[in-house]
Design a protein around this motif. Structure first.
Motif, PDB file in Angstrom:
ATOM      1  N   LEU A 104     -72.814 120.340  71.541  1.00  0.00           N
ATOM      2  CA  LEU A 104     -72.058 119.785  70.424  1.00  0.00           C
ATOM      3  C   LEU A 104     -71.999 118.273  70.531  1.00  0.00           C
ATOM      4  O   LEU A 104     -72.107 117.558  69.530  1.00  0.00           O
ATOM      5  CB  LEU A 104     -70.638 120.372  70.417  1.00  0.00           C
ATOM      6  N   THR A 105     -71.850 117.764  71.753  1.00  0.00           N
ATOM      7  CA  THR A 105     -71.794 116.328  71.980  1.00  0.00           C
ATOM      8  C   THR A 105     -73.113 115.657  71.595  1.00  0.00           C
ATOM      9  O   THR A 105     -73.143 114.586  71.001  1.00  0.00           O
ATOM     10  CB  THR A 105     -71.486 116.031  73.460  1.00  0.00           C
ATOM     11  N   ALA A 106     -74.210 116.318  71.939  1.00  0.00           N
ATOM     12  CA  ALA A 106     -75.536 115.765  71.623  1.00  0.00           C
ATOM     13  C   ALA A 106     -75.727 115.640  70.109  1.00  0.00           C
ATOM     14  O   ALA A 106     -76.389 114.711  69.636  1.00  0.00           O
ATOM     15  CB  ALA A 106     -76.623 116.644  72.226  1.00  0.00           C
ATOM     16  N   LYS A 107     -75.141 116.556  69.350  1.00  0.00           N
ATOM     17  CA  LYS A 107     -75.281 116.520  67.894  1.00  0.00           C
ATOM     18  C   LYS A 107     -74.380 115.461  67.260  1.00  0.00           C
ATOM     19  O   LYS A 107     -74.774 114.759  66.339  1.00  0.00           O
ATOM     20  CB  LYS A 107     -74.945 117.888  67.302  1.00  0.00           C
ATOM     21  N   ASN A 108     -73.144 115.351  67.779  1.00  0.00           N
ATOM     22  CA  ASN A 108     -72.159 114.477  67.139  1.00  0.00           C
ATOM     23  C   ASN A 108     -72.036 113.104  67.782  1.00  0.00           C
ATOM     24  O   ASN A 108     -71.413 112.202  67.220  1.00  0.00           O
ATOM     25  CB  ASN A 108     -70.778 115.145  67.143  1.00  0.00           C
ATOM     26  N   GLY A 109     -72.582 112.958  68.990  1.00  0.00           N
ATOM     27  CA  GLY A 109     -72.508 111.669  69.655  1.00  0.00           C
ATOM     28  C   GLY A 109     -71.143 111.357  70.230  1.00  0.00           C
ATOM     29  O   GLY A 109     -70.806 110.194  70.447  1.00  0.00           O
ATOM     30  N   THR A 110     -70.345 112.372  70.518  1.00  0.00           N
ATOM     31  CA  THR A 110     -69.029 112.168  71.116  1.00  0.00           C
ATOM     32  C   THR A 110     -69.093 112.494  72.594  1.00  0.00           C
ATOM     33  O   THR A 110     -70.044 113.116  73.071  1.00  0.00           O
ATOM     34  CB  THR A 110     -67.972 113.065  70.451  1.00  0.00           C
ATOM     35  N   ARG A 111     -68.074 112.069  73.307  1.00  0.00           N
ATOM     36  CA  ARG A 111     -68.017 112.348  74.743  1.00  0.00           C
ATOM     37  C   ARG A 111     -67.224 113.619  74.991  1.00  0.00           C
ATOM     38  O   ARG A 111     -66.171 113.831  74.398  1.00  0.00           O
ATOM     39  CB  ARG A 111     -67.357 111.185  75.485  1.00  0.00           C
ATOM     40  N   VAL A 112     -67.717 114.478  75.890  1.00  0.00           N
ATOM     41  CA  VAL A 112     -67.046 115.742  76.187  1.00  0.00           C
ATOM     42  C   VAL A 112     -65.614 115.539  76.676  1.00  0.00           C
ATOM     43  O   VAL A 112     -64.709 116.252  76.237  1.00  0.00           O
ATOM     44  CB  VAL A 112     -67.864 116.558  77.222  1.00  0.00           C
ATOM     45  N   PRO A 113     -65.347 114.580  77.607  1.00  0.00           N
ATOM     46  CA  PRO A 113     -63.971 114.426  78.073  1.00  0.00           C
ATOM     47  C   PRO A 113     -62.983 114.113  76.951  1.00  0.00           C
ATOM     48  O   PRO A 113     -61.779 114.330  77.114  1.00  0.00           O
ATOM     49  CB  PRO A 113     -64.069 113.249  79.059  1.00  0.00           C
ATOM     50  N   ASN A 114     -63.466 113.565  75.848  1.00  0.00           N
ATOM     51  CA  ASN A 114     -62.578 113.237  74.736  1.00  0.00           C
ATOM     52  C   ASN A 114     -62.252 114.458  73.883  1.00  0.00           C
ATOM     53  O   ASN A 114     -61.265 114.451  73.148  1.00  0.00           O
ATOM     54  CB  ASN A 114     -63.217 112.162  73.849  1.00  0.00           C
ATOM     55  N   THR A 115     -63.079 115.473  73.940  1.00  0.00           N
ATOM     56  CA  THR A 115     -62.882 116.629  73.062  1.00  0.00           C
ATOM     57  C   THR A 115     -62.631 117.932  73.811  1.00  0.00           C
ATOM     58  O   THR A 115     -62.101 118.879  73.245  1.00  0.00           O
ATOM     59  CB  THR A 115     -64.118 116.827  72.165  1.00  0.00           C
ATOM     60  N   ALA A 116     -63.009 118.004  75.101  1.00  0.00           N
ATOM     61  CA  ALA A 116     -62.883 119.267  75.834  1.00  0.00           C
ATOM     62  C   ALA A 116     -62.572 119.029  77.302  1.00  0.00           C
ATOM     63  O   ALA A 116     -63.038 118.059  77.909  1.00  0.00           O
ATOM     64  CB  ALA A 116     -64.169 120.081  75.710  1.00  0.00           C
ATOM     65  N   GLN A 117     -61.746 119.914  77.854  1.00  0.00           N
ATOM     66  CA  GLN A 117     -61.438 119.903  79.281  1.00  0.00           C
ATOM     67  C   GLN A 117     -61.579 121.327  79.806  1.00  0.00           C
ATOM     68  O   GLN A 117     -61.383 122.293  79.064  1.00  0.00           O
ATOM     69  CB  GLN A 117     -60.027 119.376  79.541  1.00  0.00           C
ATOM     70  N   PHE A 118     -61.897 121.438  81.093  1.00  0.00           N
ATOM     71  CA  PHE A 118     -62.189 122.740  81.683  1.00  0.00           C
ATOM     72  C   PHE A 118     -61.296 122.957  82.903  1.00  0.00           C
ATOM     73  O   PHE A 118     -61.243 122.112  83.792  1.00  0.00           O
ATOM     74  CB  PHE A 118     -63.668 122.826  82.064  1.00  0.00           C
ATOM     75  N   MET A 119     -60.587 124.090  82.918  1.00  0.00           N
ATOM     76  CA  MET A 119     -59.611 124.362  83.972  1.00  0.00           C
ATOM     77  C   MET A 119     -59.747 125.800  84.459  1.00  0.00           C
ATOM     78  O   MET A 119     -60.350 126.641  83.791  1.00  0.00           O
ATOM     79  CB  MET A 119     -58.186 124.135  83.454  1.00  0.00           C
ATOM     80  N   GLN A 120     -59.153 126.067  85.603  1.00  0.00           N
ATOM     81  CA  GLN A 120     -59.142 127.416  86.163  1.00  0.00           C
ATOM     82  C   GLN A 120     -57.712 127.852  86.438  1.00  0.00           C
ATOM     83  O   GLN A 120     -56.828 127.016  86.662  1.00  0.00           O
ATOM     84  CB  GLN A 120     -59.972 127.475  87.448  1.00  0.00           C
ATOM     85  N   ILE A 121     -57.494 129.156  86.437  1.00  0.00           N
ATOM     86  CA  ILE A 121     -56.174 129.725  86.685  1.00  0.00           C
ATOM     87  C   ILE A 121     -56.319 130.891  87.643  1.00  0.00           C
ATOM     88  O   ILE A 121     -57.353 131.575  87.654  1.00  0.00           O
ATOM     89  CB  ILE A 121     -55.522 130.190  85.357  1.00  0.00           C
ATOM     90  N   TYR A 122     -55.307 131.097  88.451  1.00  0.00           N
ATOM     91  CA  TYR A 122     -55.331 132.235  89.373  1.00  0.00           C
ATOM     92  C   TYR A 122     -55.342 133.541  88.588  1.00  0.00           C
ATOM     93  O   TYR A 122     -54.646 133.681  87.592  1.00  0.00           O
ATOM     94  CB  TYR A 122     -54.118 132.194  90.298  1.00  0.00           C
ATOM     95  N   ARG A 123     -56.121 134.488  89.046  1.00  0.00           N
ATOM     96  CA  ARG A 123     -56.215 135.786  88.398  1.00  0.00           C
ATOM     97  C   ARG A 123     -55.025 136.657  88.811  1.00  0.00           C
ATOM     98  O   ARG A 123     -54.648 136.694  89.983  1.00  0.00           O
ATOM     99  CB  ARG A 123     -57.526 136.478  88.783  1.00  0.00           C
ATOM    100  N   SER A 124     -54.438 137.362  87.832  1.00  0.00           N
ATOM    101  CA  SER A 124     -53.290 138.224  88.135  1.00  0.00           C
ATOM    102  C   SER A 124     -53.686 139.368  89.055  1.00  0.00           C
ATOM    103  O   SER A 124     -52.941 139.736  89.976  1.00  0.00           O
ATOM    104  CB  SER A 124     -52.698 138.794  86.842  1.00  0.00           C
TER     105      SER A 124
END
Length: 234
Positions: A104-124
């Motif tokens: 999506l970034t390659a198409k729109n020319g935006t930076r990923v950190p500005n539009t998306a963040q990636f996190m993890q959570i402990y599994r129940s």
């Protein structure tokens, strides 16, 4: 005798006041829960122009594949920034989400950190884990979900089946009741669920935590009338 009588009278007044306050507090909480349940499933205004911070819960295997297919047609400019969450033991799902955002970034020319963040959570609960030990891991997952919800404070939550979404949705519902943050929860049941909801979907449906619950089979909607049939999305 009089002092003893006055003491008993005072204790009785305190007990009555405490009981009355308890009744009032419980009543207010129940009224607030009813308000959240009845007012929650309201649609977003089409005239709204402000972007909505969106939390996307990913699950291993087919759950992530289905979610990414949904995200392809998502209005990216409206649902931004996007926060992707997956179980701590699931690195593949986040890698696929990063690939989607990079394209999506390659198409729109935006930076990923500005539009998306990636996190993890402990599994129940891990696959094959005993229910006794899962009590402790579920508690840890709830605390972690609370921390993430305070940090992200999303306006929209998208999920489609993984058990990872339950602690997050439970905290989001609690935040609604307490008036801390209103996060609209949208749950899309997996296409593999033809006759009955998954455990995650059933919990969200029974406890009315999801603002809208979508199913992909008409017989599933007939069994769970509060669900919305949207046809097959794959």
């Amino acid at each position: 005798m009089m002092e003893k009588g006055h003491g008993c009278s005072f204790s009785g007044i305190v007990s009555t006041s405490t009981f009355s306050c308890t009744i009032v507090v419980v009543t207010l909480i129940l009224v607030r829960i009813l308000y959240v349940i009845l007012w929650g499933p309201r649609p977003f205004s089409r005239r709204a122009t402000k972007p909505l911070s969106t939390l996307i819960v990913l699950g291993s295997g087919g759950h992530t594949a289905e979610m990414l297919n949904l995200l392809v047609v998502l209005q990216k400019d409206r649902f931004t920034p996007r926060f992707y969450i997956a179980a701590a033991t699931d690195n593949m799902s986040l890698q696929k989400a990063q690939l989607l955002e990079n394209n999506l970034t390659a198409k729109n020319g935006t930076r990923v950190p500005n539009t998306a963040q990636f996190m993890q959570i402990y599994r129940s609960r891990e696959v094959g884990q005993s229910y006794v030990t899962s009590i402790w891991t579920t508690l840890i997952a709830m605390i972690h979900a609370l921390w993430l919800m305070i940090k992200i404070r999303p306006q929209v939550i998208l999920c489609n089946g993984p058990g990872t979404c339950i602690p997050i949705c439970a905290i989001a519902f609690l935040f609604k009741v307490l008036g801390i943050r209103w996060s609209s929860i949208f749950y899309v049941e997996s296409i593999a669920r033809v006759r009955r909801l998954s455990l995650s979907g059933l919990l969200l449906y029974k406890f009315r935590m999801a603002d809208q619950l979508f199913v992909q089979w008409p017989q599933l909607q007939r069994k769970y009338p509060r669900a919305t049939y949207v046809g097959r999305l794959m």
